[in-house]
Design an enzyme around this catalytic site. Structure first.
Site, PDB file in Angstrom:
ATOM      1  N   PHE A  21      37.649  52.450  31.054  1.00 20.52           N
ATOM      2  CA  PHE A  21      37.236  51.224  30.359  1.00 20.52           C
ATOM      3  C   PHE A  21      37.126  50.110  31.379  1.00 20.52           C
ATOM      4  O   PHE A  21      38.100  49.775  32.053  1.00 20.52           O
ATOM      5  CB  PHE A  21      38.222  50.806  29.254  1.00 20.52           C
ATOM      6  CG  PHE A  21      37.742  49.589  28.514  1.00 20.52           C
ATOM      7  CD1 PHE A  21      36.844  49.708  27.459  1.00 20.52           C
ATOM      8  CD2 PHE A  21      38.136  48.319  28.907  1.00 20.52           C
ATOM      9  CE1 PHE A  21      36.355  48.579  26.805  1.00 20.52           C
ATOM     10  CE2 PHE A  21      37.658  47.181  28.254  1.00 20.52           C
ATOM     11  CZ  PHE A  21      36.763  47.319  27.199  1.00 20.52           C
TER      12      PHE A  21
ATOM     13  N   ASP B  26      39.924  48.645  39.569  1.00 27.09           N
ATOM     14  CA  ASP B  26      39.933  47.688  38.474  1.00 27.09           C
ATOM     15  C   ASP B  26      41.383  47.519  38.004  1.00 27.09           C
ATOM     16  O   ASP B  26      41.934  48.391  37.343  1.00 27.09           O
ATOM     17  CB  ASP B  26      39.030  48.206  37.346  1.00 27.09           C
ATOM     18  CG  ASP B  26      38.955  47.240  36.170  1.00 27.09           C
ATOM     19  OD1 ASP B  26      39.763  46.286  36.119  1.00 27.09           O
ATOM     20  OD2 ASP B  26      38.099  47.444  35.291  1.00 27.09           O
TER      21      ASP B  26
ATOM     22  N   LYS C  70      42.453  39.274  32.673  1.00 25.65           N
ATOM     23  CA  LYS C  70      43.510  39.250  31.672  1.00 25.65           C
ATOM     24  C   LYS C  70      44.669  38.295  32.050  1.00 25.65           C
ATOM     25  O   LYS C  70      44.544  37.109  31.851  1.00 25.65           O
ATOM     26  CB  LYS C  70      43.992  40.679  31.383  1.00 25.65           C
ATOM     27  CG  LYS C  70      42.895  41.495  30.669  1.00 25.65           C
ATOM     28  CD  LYS C  70      43.408  42.675  29.888  1.00 25.65           C
ATOM     29  CE  LYS C  70      42.334  43.188  28.939  1.00 25.65           C
ATOM     30  NZ  LYS C  70      41.507  44.273  29.452  1.00 25.65           N
TER      31      LYS C  70
HETATM   32  C1  LIG Z   1      40.054  44.465  29.475  1.00 22.36           C
HETATM   33  C2  LIG Z   1      39.502  45.176  30.633  1.00 22.36           C
HETATM   34  C3  LIG Z   1      38.250  44.824  31.175  1.00 22.36           C
HETATM   35  C4  LIG Z   1      37.335  43.807  30.521  1.00 22.36           C
HETATM   36  O1  LIG Z   1      37.884  42.535  30.446  1.00 22.36           O
HETATM   37  P1  LIG Z   1      37.242  41.443  29.466  1.00 22.36           P
HETATM   38  O2  LIG Z   1      37.947  40.178  29.817  1.00 22.36           O
HETATM   39  O3  LIG Z   1      37.503  41.897  28.057  1.00 22.36           O
HETATM   40  O4  LIG Z   1      35.773  41.405  29.764  1.00 22.36           O
HETATM   41  C5  LIG Z   1      37.837  45.481  32.314  1.00 22.36           C
HETATM   42  N1  LIG Z   1      38.581  46.428  32.894  1.00 22.36           N
HETATM   43  C6  LIG Z   1      39.787  46.797  32.404  1.00 22.36           C
HETATM   44  C7  LIG Z   1      40.588  47.836  33.117  1.00 22.36           C
HETATM   45  C8  LIG Z   1      40.282  46.198  31.251  1.00 22.36           C
HETATM   46  O5  LIG Z   1      41.448  46.584  30.737  1.00 22.36           O
END
Ligand SMILES: *Cc1c(COP(=O)(O)O)cnc(C)c1O
Length: 407
Positions: free
Chosen positions: A138, A223, A252
């Site tokens: 994700f 990420d 986040k």
């Molecule tokens: C939440 C998340 C995203 C996307 O972040 P948003 O602020 O919702 O666009 C990308 N990568 C990971 C691993 C995430 O948990």
């Protein structure tokens, strides 16, 4: 619990299916609904609230900046941006930072930087760059990012999709090696898969990936939007593997649960390729976001939240293991204060149903898929409150086992 009137829901696009709670205030690990009922927040905004609701230190920094300067756009410099860049790169052991707002934008930025590096430095043929990614990942919701999603719900009926991605099984180093060719500019992985249910790769995966990327001259992008900033007991999840990626996406918790703040941090020779006009954002790096981000960095620099994530994580793990040993959980995966748990199928309880029952007893969680739920309370939660959350979880599962005659 309050049932929201159907006449009101008619005006909101139905792209979420929230639990039936209507929250109105939050403090620390606790939130309160419109009827005054209190809940322990064990989702913590998908780890955007690592430092709790209404964290006094973060609120103070935010209020102070609100009264001074909130937005200038990147057309002008301001006094928060360069210090934020210096402090965030120092915290993460990196060279350069590029500020954005949401996590998806940070991932998009890393993809653009990697492609540019591929063409301008590595000499990949024009328009041919590929990036290796994992199944069940994700990375956000933009059209390019869902192009390499393996989740049909997130992807279907949104094409045409962005080409240039190769999907391999998560944690499979040989599959990564096999997918590399002359067009490969980068790999992009979560060090621990969050949405997938806190799924960890084999221990040798990240160190092996680092070596492979060095050997084949490929950028390693991790990420850490959900795994980073204290959640796993270290500042970054990749710290456990003792490696540093070339580009790291953060989001986040970088916004302290107050506003969206994201960034890519990493190598100067890569991010430095994004020259004026090639990339940008009206809100990215605004003074308010930088002030919040700087306060987040200040908290993390002290190391206390990482320590408590580690310490409380051990306790949470023990409690969850006890529930698993009683036969009520099929699997427990955890690192730091972050756990994915799979409900024992014989209990006949979906993740959603479990979350509904937990909410009735005052604990908020979110199922990821099927019968898997993720636990990610604020890193500032007290030991006592964490025990309360574990008591509630244990109680709901015990009662269900009794109900279906499994005890
Ligand atoms: C939440 C998340 C995203 C996307 O972040 P948003 O602020 O919702 O666009 C990308 N990568 C990971 C691993 C995430 O948990």
């Amino acid at each position: 619990m309050l049932k929201v009137a159907a006449s009101l829901t008619a005006h909101l696009a139905p792209n979420y299916h929230p639990l039936e709670v209507e929250l109105t205030t939050g403090e620390g690990s606790w939130v309160t609904d419109v009827d005054g009922k209190r809940y322990l927040d064990c989702l913590a905004g998908y780890s955007a609230l690592n430092f709790g609701h209404a964290n006094p230190e973060l609120l103070e920094a935010t209020h102070a900046q609100l009264d001074k300067l909130t937005l200038v756009s990147r057309a002008f410099d301001h006094d928060q941006l360069l210090p934020f860049a210096a402090e965030l790169t120092e915290l993460t052991g990196t060279e350069m930072m590029l500020p954005m707002n949401t996590g998806a934008e940070a991932v998009e930025t890393a993809i653009k930087a990697a492609r540019r590096w591929g063409y301008q430095v590595k000499g990949v043929a024009s328009e041919q760059a590929t990036i290796i990614v994992a199944d069940n990942s994700f990375h956000g919701r933009t059209t390019t990012i869902i192009s390499f999603s393996t989740d049909a719900t997130a992807k279907d009926a949104f094409g045409p999709y962005t080409p240039g991605f190769r999907i391999v099984p998560y944690g499979d180093l040989d599959a990564v090696r096999d997918a590399i060719d002359d067009t490969t500019v980068a790999v992009l992985f979560e060090p621990i898969q969050g949405e997938s249910g806190v799924v960890m790769p084999p221990d040798n995966f990240l160190p092996g990936l680092r070596e492979l990327c060095d050997e084949r001259e490929i950028l390693m992008i991790l990420d850490e939007i959900q795994s980073g900033l204290g959640r796993t007991g270290t500042t970054l999840a990749q710290d456990h593997a003792g490696i540093r990626a070339d580009l790291i996406t953060l989001g986040k918790a970088l916004g302290g649960g107050i506003m969206p703040v994201s960034a890519v941090v990493g190598r100067r020779d890569v991010l430095g390729l994004l020259t004026p006009g090639t990339h940008g954002s009206t809100f990215g790096g605004n003074p308010l976001a930088c002030a919040v981000g700087r306060a987040v960095v200040r908290i993390l620099k002290r190391g206390e939240v990482q320590e408590s994530a580690q310490r409380l994580g051990v306790m949470m793990r023990e409690r969850l293991q006890r529930i698993a040993d009683a036969g009520h959980l099929a699997e427990v995966r955890s690192r730091g204060l972050w756990a994915g748990i799979d409900v024992e199928p014989q209990l006949g309880l979906t993740g959603r149903q479990l979350c509904e029952r937990l909410a009735e007893r005052g604990m908020l969680c979110k199922d990821t898929h099927g019968s898997t739920i993720r636990l990610a309370p604020p890193l500032t939660i007290s030991e006592e409150d964490l025990h309360t959350a574990m008591d509630i979880l244990e109680g709901v599962l015990n009662d269900q086992a009794h109900e279906v005659g499994l005890d």
